[in-house]
Design a protein around this motif. Structure first.
Motif, PDB file in Angstrom:
ATOM      1  N   PRO A   1     -47.535-105.326 -43.228  1.00  0.00           N
ATOM      2  CA  PRO A   1     -46.875-104.018 -43.074  1.00  0.00           C
ATOM      3  C   PRO A   1     -47.260-103.313 -41.782  1.00  0.00           C
ATOM      4  O   PRO A   1     -46.656-102.304 -41.433  1.00  0.00           O
ATOM      5  CB  PRO A   1     -47.374-103.237 -44.293  1.00  0.00           C
ATOM      6  CG  PRO A   1     -48.733-103.815 -44.561  1.00  0.00           C
ATOM      7  CD  PRO A   1     -48.625-105.281 -44.231  1.00  0.00           C
TER       8      PRO A   1
ATOM      9  N   ARG B   1     -41.255-104.722 -32.138  1.00  0.00           N
ATOM     10  CA  ARG B   1     -40.244-103.886 -32.819  1.00  0.00           C
ATOM     11  C   ARG B   1     -38.914-104.626 -32.907  1.00  0.00           C
ATOM     12  O   ARG B   1     -38.246-104.608 -33.953  1.00  0.00           O
ATOM     13  CB  ARG B   1     -40.056-102.561 -32.079  1.00  0.00           C
ATOM     14  CG  ARG B   1     -41.262-101.627 -32.152  1.00  0.00           C
ATOM     15  CD  ARG B   1     -40.987-100.336 -31.403  1.00  0.00           C
ATOM     16  NE  ARG B   1     -42.151 -99.478 -31.361  1.00  0.00           N
ATOM     17  CZ  ARG B   1     -42.488 -98.602 -32.291  1.00  0.00           C
ATOM     18  NH1 ARG B   1     -41.712 -98.478 -33.362  1.00  0.00           N
ATOM     19  NH2 ARG B   1     -43.576 -97.864 -32.169  1.00  0.00           N
TER      20      ARG B   1
ATOM     21  N   ARG C   1     -36.998-105.871 -36.238  1.00  0.00           N
ATOM     22  CA  ARG C   1     -35.605-105.427 -36.372  1.00  0.00           C
ATOM     23  C   ARG C   1     -34.685-106.620 -36.613  1.00  0.00           C
ATOM     24  O   ARG C   1     -33.757-106.550 -37.422  1.00  0.00           O
ATOM     25  CB  ARG C   1     -35.194-104.672 -35.107  1.00  0.00           C
ATOM     26  CG  ARG C   1     -33.830-103.968 -35.210  1.00  0.00           C
ATOM     27  CD  ARG C   1     -33.519-103.188 -33.936  1.00  0.00           C
ATOM     28  NE  ARG C   1     -34.484-102.102 -33.769  1.00  0.00           N
ATOM     29  CZ  ARG C   1     -35.306-101.987 -32.730  1.00  0.00           C
ATOM     30  NH1 ARG C   1     -35.298-102.909 -31.770  1.00  0.00           N
ATOM     31  NH2 ARG C   1     -36.142-100.972 -32.648  1.00  0.00           N
TER      32      ARG C   1
ATOM     33  N   ARG D   1     -35.107-107.791 -40.188  1.00  0.00           N
ATOM     34  CA  ARG D   1     -34.368-106.877 -41.071  1.00  0.00           C
ATOM     35  C   ARG D   1     -32.884-107.197 -41.072  1.00  0.00           C
ATOM     36  O   ARG D   1     -32.232-107.220 -42.124  1.00  0.00           O
ATOM     37  CB  ARG D   1     -34.591-105.437 -40.624  1.00  0.00           C
ATOM     38  CG  ARG D   1     -35.979-104.877 -40.901  1.00  0.00           C
ATOM     39  CD  ARG D   1     -36.170-103.554 -40.180  1.00  0.00           C
ATOM     40  NE  ARG D   1     -37.453-102.936 -40.492  1.00  0.00           N
ATOM     41  CZ  ARG D   1     -38.026-102.011 -39.743  1.00  0.00           C
ATOM     42  NH1 ARG D   1     -37.417-101.585 -38.633  1.00  0.00           N
ATOM     43  NH2 ARG D   1     -39.186-101.490 -40.087  1.00  0.00           N
TER      44      ARG D   1
ATOM     45  N   ARG E   1     -33.093-106.492 -45.512  1.00  0.00           N
ATOM     46  CA  ARG E   1     -34.168-105.761 -46.173  1.00  0.00           C
ATOM     47  C   ARG E   1     -34.717-104.659 -45.262  1.00  0.00           C
ATOM     48  O   ARG E   1     -34.674-104.763 -44.033  1.00  0.00           O
ATOM     49  CB  ARG E   1     -35.289-106.722 -46.568  1.00  0.00           C
ATOM     50  CG  ARG E   1     -34.873-107.751 -47.606  1.00  0.00           C
ATOM     51  CD  ARG E   1     -36.017-108.695 -47.925  1.00  0.00           C
ATOM     52  NE  ARG E   1     -37.199-107.967 -48.362  1.00  0.00           N
ATOM     53  CZ  ARG E   1     -38.413-108.508 -48.483  1.00  0.00           C
ATOM     54  NH1 ARG E   1     -38.585-109.788 -48.157  1.00  0.00           N
ATOM     55  NH2 ARG E   1     -39.420-107.787 -48.902  1.00  0.00           N
ATOM     56  N   ASP E   2     -35.282-103.624 -45.873  1.00  0.00           N
ATOM     57  CA  ASP E   2     -35.810-102.492 -45.108  1.00  0.00           C
ATOM     58  C   ASP E   2     -37.102-102.848 -44.373  1.00  0.00           C
ATOM     59  O   ASP E   2     -37.322-102.440 -43.239  1.00  0.00           O
ATOM     60  CB  ASP E   2     -36.069-101.291 -46.023  1.00  0.00           C
ATOM     61  CG  ASP E   2     -34.775-100.691 -46.555  1.00  0.00           C
ATOM     62  OD1 ASP E   2     -33.729-100.884 -45.892  1.00  0.00           O
ATOM     63  OD2 ASP E   2     -34.808-100.052 -47.615  1.00  0.00           O
TER      64      ASP E   2
ATOM     65  N   PRO F   1     -40.430-101.837 -44.506  1.00  0.00           N
ATOM     66  CA  PRO F   1     -41.161-100.725 -43.883  1.00  0.00           C
ATOM     67  C   PRO F   1     -42.358-101.247 -43.090  1.00  0.00           C
ATOM     68  O   PRO F   1     -43.161-102.040 -43.600  1.00  0.00           O
ATOM     69  CB  PRO F   1     -41.607 -99.886 -45.080  1.00  0.00           C
ATOM     70  CG  PRO F   1     -40.640-100.229 -46.163  1.00  0.00           C
ATOM     71  CD  PRO F   1     -40.316-101.675 -45.956  1.00  0.00           C
ATOM     72  N   THR F   2     -42.473-100.843 -41.840  1.00  0.00           N
ATOM     73  CA  THR F   2     -43.491-101.377 -40.941  1.00  0.00           C
ATOM     74  C   THR F   2     -44.082-100.258 -40.102  1.00  0.00           C
ATOM     75  O   THR F   2     -43.350 -99.416 -39.569  1.00  0.00           O
ATOM     76  CB  THR F   2     -42.893-102.441 -40.005  1.00  0.00           C
ATOM     77  OG1 THR F   2     -42.255-103.462 -40.786  1.00  0.00           O
ATOM     78  CG2 THR F   2     -43.976-103.086 -39.145  1.00  0.00           C
ATOM     79  N   LEU F   3     -45.405-100.264 -39.978  1.00  0.00           N
ATOM     80  CA  LEU F   3     -46.103 -99.321 -39.116  1.00  0.00           C
ATOM     81  C   LEU F   3     -46.506-100.047 -37.839  1.00  0.00           C
ATOM     82  O   LEU F   3     -47.148-101.097 -37.890  1.00  0.00           O
ATOM     83  CB  LEU F   3     -47.345 -98.777 -39.831  1.00  0.00           C
ATOM     84  CG  LEU F   3     -48.251 -97.838 -39.021  1.00  0.00           C
ATOM     85  CD1 LEU F   3     -47.505 -96.558 -38.671  1.00  0.00           C
ATOM     86  CD2 LEU F   3     -49.529 -97.536 -39.806  1.00  0.00           C
TER      87      LEU F   3
END
Length: 355
Positions: free
Chosen positions: A197, A240, A244, A247, A252-253, A255-257
């Motif tokens: 994540p 990033r 992307r 995804r 799928r979403d 969620p990534t920090l």
């Protein structure tokens, strides 16, 4: 042409064998386990007739001499590609000593063409974040990158002495039919299993293993040109952009920090120390974080042409992982479309259709 391939049970080596046999070459494989050769090549549709298997280790000089004697060309792909801190000693021994033995034997037996499989990471860190054919071997202290830099020095020494050695620099590689689910495919799988994540910022070059395998097959008969150093097909992606693209392929979403790569390095280094005593693999690896922090890309015009779109590589890889049970239908999302999965079985290195 009879071609010796070391590392033929690995991702790059197996696909290179498939590309070379598709080009009509006979193959000798140096491997520690004959069964592993079959497991690696059967999914790629490689017939057994043109493949001779010699059992032994690439760090054994007697075995290496026996493997090299009588071949027309060598592809030296044997390498431990891992940032896992538990494998540091094995990494150094295989990547450096193996390269010394194979390239020395190729010269001793007058092999007409040797292709040494390096990596763009062998030249990190690079001034200005740009890596080209004349960029010197890197000074990274991370064990895998340091071992590849040392092997790079060996290969360039042979080049400087006039040996017919070509060096290739594959980017990070994805693709189907990975016999050991190596570093990059493993990272993609961990991403979709929710184990990554947090990502460092920065980026790295990435490509398709089938395109790199095709480059290796072409170099077997190509006349040496210039420095005879070749960057594998692919393109640069930020982390990033990578997430992307995953995804988009899966729907799928995820969620990534994203955190700055350089401040993450001390934490990643500590995870490497913990890994020595922790029995399960920790995805947060210092070497991977370091590569992102270097944020390097090949110089303009240095990368070989003919790479397929990254979206196609991702989709093929995800469908293979789903079909083989490495990922569930939920994890690969819309990439699991059954109307397209079957088409993958006809593809193999050297014969994969271009997008």
């Amino acid at each position: 042409m009879l071609v010796l391939v070391t590392g033929g049970t690995g991702f790059v080596g197996a696909h290179t064998i498939a590309a070379a046999t598709a080009a009509g070459h006979g193959i000798r494989v140096l491997a520690r386990d004959a069964a592993a050769v079959e497991r690696a090549l059967v999914p790629l549709g490689v017939p057994s007739d043109p493949v001779e298997v010699l059992i032994g280790d690439v760090t054994d000089p007697v075995v290496v001499a026996r493997a090299v004697r009588g071949v027309d060309a060598v592809v030296h792909a044997a390498s431990v590609y891992s940032f896992d801190s538990r494998r540091h000693r094995e990494t150094r021994r295989t990547n450096v000593r193996g390269t010394e033995l194979v390239l020395d034997a190729a010269r001793r037996f007058d092999v007409a063409r040797t292709v040494h499989v390096s990596t763009f990471g062998a030249m990190l860190p690079a001034a200005g974040g740009v890596v080209g054919p004349d960029t010197p071997p890197g000074t990274a202290r991370e064990p895998y990158l340091a071992s590849k830099a040392a092997a790079e020095t060996v290969a360039r020494r042979h080049q400087a002495q006039g040996a017919p050695v070509a060096i290739t620099y594959p980017p990070a590689l994805l693709g189907p039919y990975d016999p050991k689910v190596g570093d990059q495919n493993g990272r993609l799988r961990n991403t979709l299993r929710g184990l990554m994540p947090v990502w460092p910022t920065g980026g790295f070059p990435i490509g398709d293993v089938r395109d790199t395998a095709r480059l290796h097959a072409e170099l077997l008969t190509a006349a040496p040109t210039g420095l005879d150093r070749h960057f594998g097909p692919g393109g640069y992606l930020t982390t990033r952009d990578y997430v992307r693209a995953v995804r988009a392929a899966t729907g799928r979403d995820l969620p990534t920090l994203f955190l700055p790569a350089r401040p993450m390095l001390p934490f990643a280094y500590l995870t490497g120390l913990v890994q020595h005593v922790w029995p399960w693999h920790i995805p947060a690896e210092y070497g991977a974080c370091y590569v992102c922090a270097c944020d390097a890309h090949p110089a303009d015009g240095a990368t070989a042409h003919g790479s397929r779109p990254f979206a196609d590589t991702l989709t093929d890889t995800l469908r293979w992982m789903h079909r083989t049970g490495l990922l569930t239908e939920r994890q690969v999302g819309r990439a699991a479309d059954p109307g397209h999965v079957g088409a993958l079985t006809a593809e193999h290195a050297g014969a994969a259709p271009r997008a």
